[in-house]
Design an enzyme around this catalytic site. Structure first.
Site, PDB file in Angstrom:
ATOM      1  N   LYS A  92       3.518  -0.587   1.793  1.00 42.17           N
ATOM      2  CA  LYS A  92       2.581  -1.131   2.796  1.00 42.17           C
ATOM      3  C   LYS A  92       3.063  -0.800   4.197  1.00 42.17           C
ATOM      4  O   LYS A  92       2.297  -0.354   5.028  1.00 42.17           O
ATOM      5  CB  LYS A  92       2.508  -2.652   2.597  1.00 42.17           C
ATOM      6  CG  LYS A  92       1.221  -3.359   2.743  1.00 42.17           C
ATOM      7  CD  LYS A  92       0.029  -2.873   1.980  1.00 42.17           C
ATOM      8  CE  LYS A  92       0.243  -2.146   0.728  1.00 42.17           C
ATOM      9  NZ  LYS A  92      -0.765  -1.492   0.059  1.00 42.17           N
ATOM     10  N   GLU A  95       2.758   2.983   4.850  1.00 44.57           N
ATOM     11  CA  GLU A  95       1.363   3.444   4.907  1.00 44.57           C
ATOM     12  C   GLU A  95       0.730   3.224   6.278  1.00 44.57           C
ATOM     13  O   GLU A  95       0.037   4.092   6.791  1.00 44.57           O
ATOM     14  CB  GLU A  95       0.500   2.661   3.901  1.00 44.57           C
ATOM     15  CG  GLU A  95       0.518   3.190   2.487  1.00 44.57           C
ATOM     16  CD  GLU A  95      -0.322   2.337   1.552  1.00 44.57           C
ATOM     17  OE1 GLU A  95      -1.001   2.913   0.704  1.00 44.57           O
ATOM     18  OE2 GLU A  95      -0.308   1.079   1.644  1.00 44.57           O
ATOM     19  N   GLU A 149       6.279  -2.450  -3.341  1.00 40.45           N
ATOM     20  CA  GLU A 149       4.953  -2.575  -2.741  1.00 40.45           C
ATOM     21  C   GLU A 149       5.063  -2.863  -1.233  1.00 40.45           C
ATOM     22  O   GLU A 149       4.315  -2.315  -0.427  1.00 40.45           O
ATOM     23  CB  GLU A 149       4.152  -3.672  -3.466  1.00 40.45           C
ATOM     24  CG  GLU A 149       2.823  -4.035  -2.834  1.00 40.45           C
ATOM     25  CD  GLU A 149       1.857  -2.874  -2.673  1.00 40.45           C
ATOM     26  OE1 GLU A 149       2.082  -1.808  -3.268  1.00 40.45           O
ATOM     27  OE2 GLU A 149       0.889  -3.023  -1.913  1.00 40.45           O
ATOM     28  N   CYS A 155     -13.372  12.159   0.473  1.00 39.50           N
ATOM     29  CA  CYS A 155     -14.686  12.610   0.945  1.00 39.50           C
ATOM     30  C   CYS A 155     -15.794  11.647   0.544  1.00 39.50           C
ATOM     31  O   CYS A 155     -15.729  10.998  -0.498  1.00 39.50           O
ATOM     32  CB  CYS A 155     -15.012  13.963   0.350  1.00 39.50           C
ATOM     33  SG  CYS A 155     -13.786  15.210   0.654  1.00 39.50           S
ATOM     34  N   ARG A 178     -12.785   5.094   3.057  1.00 31.05           N
ATOM     35  CA  ARG A 178     -12.191   5.927   2.017  1.00 31.05           C
ATOM     36  C   ARG A 178     -11.175   6.915   2.580  1.00 31.05           C
ATOM     37  O   ARG A 178     -10.412   7.519   1.833  1.00 31.05           O
ATOM     38  CB  ARG A 178     -13.291   6.709   1.288  1.00 31.05           C
ATOM     39  CG  ARG A 178     -14.269   5.808   0.565  1.00 31.05           C
ATOM     40  CD  ARG A 178     -15.513   6.571   0.179  1.00 31.05           C
ATOM     41  NE  ARG A 178     -15.220   7.580  -0.823  1.00 31.05           N
ATOM     42  CZ  ARG A 178     -15.520   7.474  -2.098  1.00 31.05           C
ATOM     43  NH1 ARG A 178     -16.119   6.396  -2.539  1.00 31.05           N
ATOM     44  NH2 ARG A 178     -15.237   8.424  -2.953  1.00 31.05           N
ATOM     45  N   TRP A 211     -12.228  14.941   3.617  1.00 34.14           N
ATOM     46  CA  TRP A 211     -10.774  14.763   3.587  1.00 34.14           C
ATOM     47  C   TRP A 211     -10.233  16.107   3.125  1.00 34.14           C
ATOM     48  O   TRP A 211     -10.436  16.508   1.978  1.00 34.14           O
ATOM     49  CB  TRP A 211     -10.418  13.642   2.615  1.00 34.14           C
ATOM     50  CG  TRP A 211      -8.987  13.203   2.634  1.00 34.14           C
ATOM     51  CD1 TRP A 211      -8.438  12.265   3.462  1.00 34.14           C
ATOM     52  CD2 TRP A 211      -7.931  13.638   1.769  1.00 34.14           C
ATOM     53  NE1 TRP A 211      -7.108  12.107   3.179  1.00 34.14           N
ATOM     54  CE2 TRP A 211      -6.766  12.927   2.141  1.00 34.14           C
ATOM     55  CE3 TRP A 211      -7.840  14.562   0.728  1.00 34.14           C
ATOM     56  CZ2 TRP A 211      -5.539  13.108   1.510  1.00 34.14           C
ATOM     57  CZ3 TRP A 211      -6.619  14.740   0.098  1.00 34.14           C
ATOM     58  CH2 TRP A 211      -5.489  14.014   0.487  1.00 34.14           C
ATOM     59  N   HIS A 265      25.274   2.098  -4.139  1.00 34.02           N
ATOM     60  CA  HIS A 265      25.613   3.309  -4.893  1.00 34.02           C
ATOM     61  C   HIS A 265      25.138   4.575  -4.180  1.00 34.02           C
ATOM     62  O   HIS A 265      24.882   5.590  -4.821  1.00 34.02           O
ATOM     63  CB  HIS A 265      25.040   3.228  -6.314  1.00 34.02           C
ATOM     64  CG  HIS A 265      25.666   2.125  -7.120  1.00 34.02           C
ATOM     65  ND1 HIS A 265      26.991   2.117  -7.462  1.00 34.02           N
ATOM     66  CD2 HIS A 265      25.151   0.968  -7.613  1.00 34.02           C
ATOM     67  CE1 HIS A 265      27.272   1.015  -8.149  1.00 34.02           C
ATOM     68  NE2 HIS A 265      26.164   0.294  -8.252  1.00 34.02           N
ATOM     69  N   LYS A 267      -8.660   6.062   0.592  1.00 32.51           N
ATOM     70  CA  LYS A 267      -8.721   4.839  -0.214  1.00 32.51           C
ATOM     71  C   LYS A 267      -8.930   5.179  -1.680  1.00 32.51           C
ATOM     72  O   LYS A 267      -8.343   4.572  -2.568  1.00 32.51           O
ATOM     73  CB  LYS A 267      -9.890   3.984   0.291  1.00 32.51           C
ATOM     74  CG  LYS A 267     -10.104   2.701  -0.480  1.00 32.51           C
ATOM     75  CD  LYS A 267      -9.313   1.595   0.135  1.00 32.51           C
ATOM     76  CE  LYS A 267      -9.342   0.329  -0.669  1.00 32.51           C
ATOM     77  NZ  LYS A 267      -8.039  -0.351  -0.556  1.00 32.51           N
ATOM     78  N   ASN A 288     -17.994  16.792  -2.632  1.00 28.11           N
ATOM     79  CA  ASN A 288     -16.743  16.052  -2.837  1.00 28.11           C
ATOM     80  C   ASN A 288     -16.071  16.654  -4.060  1.00 28.11           C
ATOM     81  O   ASN A 288     -16.749  16.889  -5.067  1.00 28.11           O
ATOM     82  CB  ASN A 288     -16.998  14.568  -3.158  1.00 28.11           C
ATOM     83  CG  ASN A 288     -17.510  13.799  -1.981  1.00 28.11           C
ATOM     84  OD1 ASN A 288     -17.616  14.329  -0.895  1.00 28.11           O
ATOM     85  ND2 ASN A 288     -17.827  12.533  -2.219  1.00 28.11           N
ATOM     86  N   GLY A 289     -14.766  16.833  -3.995  1.00 25.14           N
ATOM     87  CA  GLY A 289     -14.057  17.343  -5.167  1.00 25.14           C
ATOM     88  C   GLY A 289     -13.327  18.632  -4.843  1.00 25.14           C
ATOM     89  O   GLY A 289     -13.215  19.034  -3.684  1.00 25.14           O
TER      90      GLY A 289
END
Ligand code: G6P
Length: 596
Positions: free
Chosen positions: A477, A480, A473, A2, A27, A73, A496, A591, A99-100
């Site tokens: 990527k 995402e 990583e 947010c 964000r 968000w 395995h 973000k 926000n929160g």
């Protein structure tokens, strides 16, 4: 996650808020809204979807010089118009953005607001209804807000408008970031300096449980108990042009290409007047004196932490453990006698990491933050900070911050070590050139992504040793931004169990940069190819085979992750491009994740 931006001054507020919200788009969000006050009263426009949708529904005839905006968000309730912010109290007197996350919203509804009819499914609406209730009980507005702050548990950054007062924005903060932007004849509020940087670079930081009254000429900061606080403003070192995309089609591509430059900037920022590598002596002593480094991080920063462990153990001989932030808080490992906690966070705002910071500070341990954002919460609250100097990273998928994190960790490890024999300045110069060459040859990634990834449902990255960390990583990527289910695997571990998933055409991408594992990883490639996999090999010149698809020039053996990740970033970029994905703003992601 947010975002908040608010303005009070002499200019028309619509464009200031809408373009401020656009600066916060990076964000991650799913809905957006705007509230303005003028002589005709309160005007609210909001809906799910992007800012360009909000632009379409905002009535341009409404003129106002006071307003607040929000990108949401979703946490409580689906993304839809009703759950979008701003929210209003039943009387419509108070309007706020938040926000929160409020953790005791149900309890508060039951205790204080049982007669109130709630419109949305959000936790936020409880806050605005509570403010109204306390005002109806006879409290002045500022007391009612502070009273509300004392009742709500959780994280919040709030910007509040009172329809009966068109001279003030009220704000409050706990855990979620919030800044006041100071101007001549105007003031602003925002969850991030970027939302305000086109108007001012002068800011007051706000601390937890603080309450603020903002008029166009004045800013007053108070404690939750109503005691006035004197605070010096600070200047944000963000260049407004740094956050523009320029001629690039996407921020992600711009940021991938900036990486060689970031390495050079890190070299410039971490050297002394004699041209030698330099980190503040106090920071070095803190790391030298601890008996174990605990690296705490999430997401991409966690993957940089794994490489950091390799540096600290192999270069500096320091025992190091890397722990995912959200695991540490509730599943704390047995700690060593004299630990140092190293927080790695691009944004410096990640709530999971901050929860650990609060906990270990209470335990009395030394803390160091490695972050890209000067003045961020994790930076302010830790004992020491090392900056990444990567410049603002806007694309949700982190690229240049990741390579910067590894570069600064390499410097730290080298300076902590007493006897290592690496001329890091020289090696970084070589590294930056190799990174540049990798970025130059884009056709190859474009073609490979088109041929092997565009239509794939799943993919594997395999590697051993530090290549394995890069595989983690690289897989993150790819998933995402292209939504291809991708796993990073220790190459020797695939057989395995997971090898059962290899089918005809499954892409398996191997990274080979270390001599000691070259032959083993190549054997693992043969195993998957025998089962139908389509393999791509990324190797260094020294270890390359003629058939390898991507061959990078050699860099110092310890620094290979900083270069070998670049082909994987570009493969992810082109895979997402060919699939038509929203590269800079992937679905469901944020973000800066400011809720636990
Ligand atoms: C979010 C972002 C990731 C990032 C992670 C940690 O999930 O989408 O890209 O790696 O947060 O963020 P930090 O700012 O703490 O590095």
């Amino acid at each position: 996650m947010c975002g908040i931006v608010g303005y009070i001054g002499n200019k028309d507020v619509k464009e200031i808020i809408l373009s401020g919200l656009e600066k916060l788009e990076y964000r991650g969000y799913d809905s957006a809204g705007l509230a303005m006050i003028n002589k005709d009263g309160m005007h609210i426009f909001k809906d799910k979807g992007r800012i360009f949708n909000l632009r379409k529904i905002v009535n341009n005839d409404v003129e106002s010089t006071l307003g607040i905006g929000h990108t949401r968000w979703a946490t409580h309730g689906v993304p839809n118009k009703i759950n979008s912010h701003p929210h209003q109290s039943s009387s419509k007197r108070f309007t706020l953005v938040h926000n929160g996350v409020i953790e005791n919203d149900d309890v508060l509804k039951y205790e204080y607001l049982s007669k109130v009819k709630f419109e949305s499914d959000t936790d936020t609406e409880v806050i605005v209804q509570l403010i109204q209730k306390f005002v109806e009980d006879g409290e002045p507005v500022d007391l009612a807000i502070r009273h509300t702050m004392s009742e709500i548990h959780g994280s919040y950054a709030l910007a509040i408008l009172d329809k009966e007062d068109n001279n003030t924005i009220y704000a409050a903060k706990n855990k979620s970031p919030l800044l006041v932007g100071i101007g001549e004849g105007f003031n602003m509020i925002g969850s991030d300096a970027m939302a305000m940087i086109n108007h001012t670079d002068n800011f007051y930081e706000l601390h937890d449980k603080e309450f603020v009254k903002i008029t166009k000429d004045n800013v007053e900061i108070y404690t939750i108990y109503g005691n006035k606080i004197q605070r010096e403003p600070y200047k944000a070192e963000i260049d407004a042009t740094d956050i523009e995309k320029g001629t690039y089609p996407h921020y992600m591509l711009k940021e991938i290409e900036e990486q060689p430059f970031v390495i050079r900037r890190i070299m410039a920022n971490y050297k002394d007047e004699n041209g030698n590598l330099h980190i503040d002596e106090e920071v070095l002593q803190a790391v030298k004196q601890c008996d174990k480094v605990y690296i705490i991080a999430c997401g991409t920063s966690y993957h940089a932490g794994l490489v950091g462990k390799h540096f600290l153990e192999n270069i500096a001989g320091k025992h190091t453990e890397v722990i995912i932030s959200s695991e540490f808080v509730y599943n704390t490992p047995l700690l060593s006698g004299k630990p140092l906690f190293l927080f790695i966070s691009q944004s410096g705002e990640t709530a999971d990491s901050r929860a650990v910071l609060v906990k270990v500070k209470e335990m009395g341990y030394t803390t160091l933050t490695l972050t890209n954002v000067k003045g961020s919460t994790l930076s302010r609250e830790a004992d020491y900070t090392l900056l990444l100097h990567a410049g603002p990273e806007i694309a949700v998928a982190s690229t240049k911050a990741y390579t910067a994190q590894m570069a600064v960790l390499a410097i730290l490890a080298t300076l902590v070590s007493n006897n290592i024999n690496i001329d890091l300045m020289k090696e970084f110069a070589i590294l930056a050139n190799v990174m540049e060459t990798l970025c130059d040859n884009k056709d190859i990634y474009d073609k490979l992504a088109y041929q092997y990834l565009k239509d794939s449902r799943s993919c594997f990255y395999i590697g051993r040793h530090i290549d394995y960390y890069v595989c983690l990583e690289a897989a993150l990527k790819l998933k995402e931004i292209s939504y291809i289910q991708t796993e990073g695997f220790a190459a020797g571990e695939l057989k395995h169990g997971t090898i059962a998933l290899i089918e005809k055409g499954t892409p398996v991408i191997a990274i080979i940069t270390q001599e000691c594992i070259n032959l083993n990883t190549r054997s693992n490639i043969k195993e998957v190819k025998a089962r139908g996999a389509a393999s791509i090999v990324i190797s260094t010149k020294k270890l390359s085979a003629e058939t390898d698809e991507i061959i990078m020039n050699d860099v110092h053996g310890l620094l290979t992750p900083i270069a070998s990740v670049i082909p994987t970033q570009l493969l992810a970029y082109y895979a997402a491009l060919h699939k038509g994905c929203d590269i800079d703003k992937p679905r469901n992601l944020a973000k800066s994740v400011t809720v636990e």
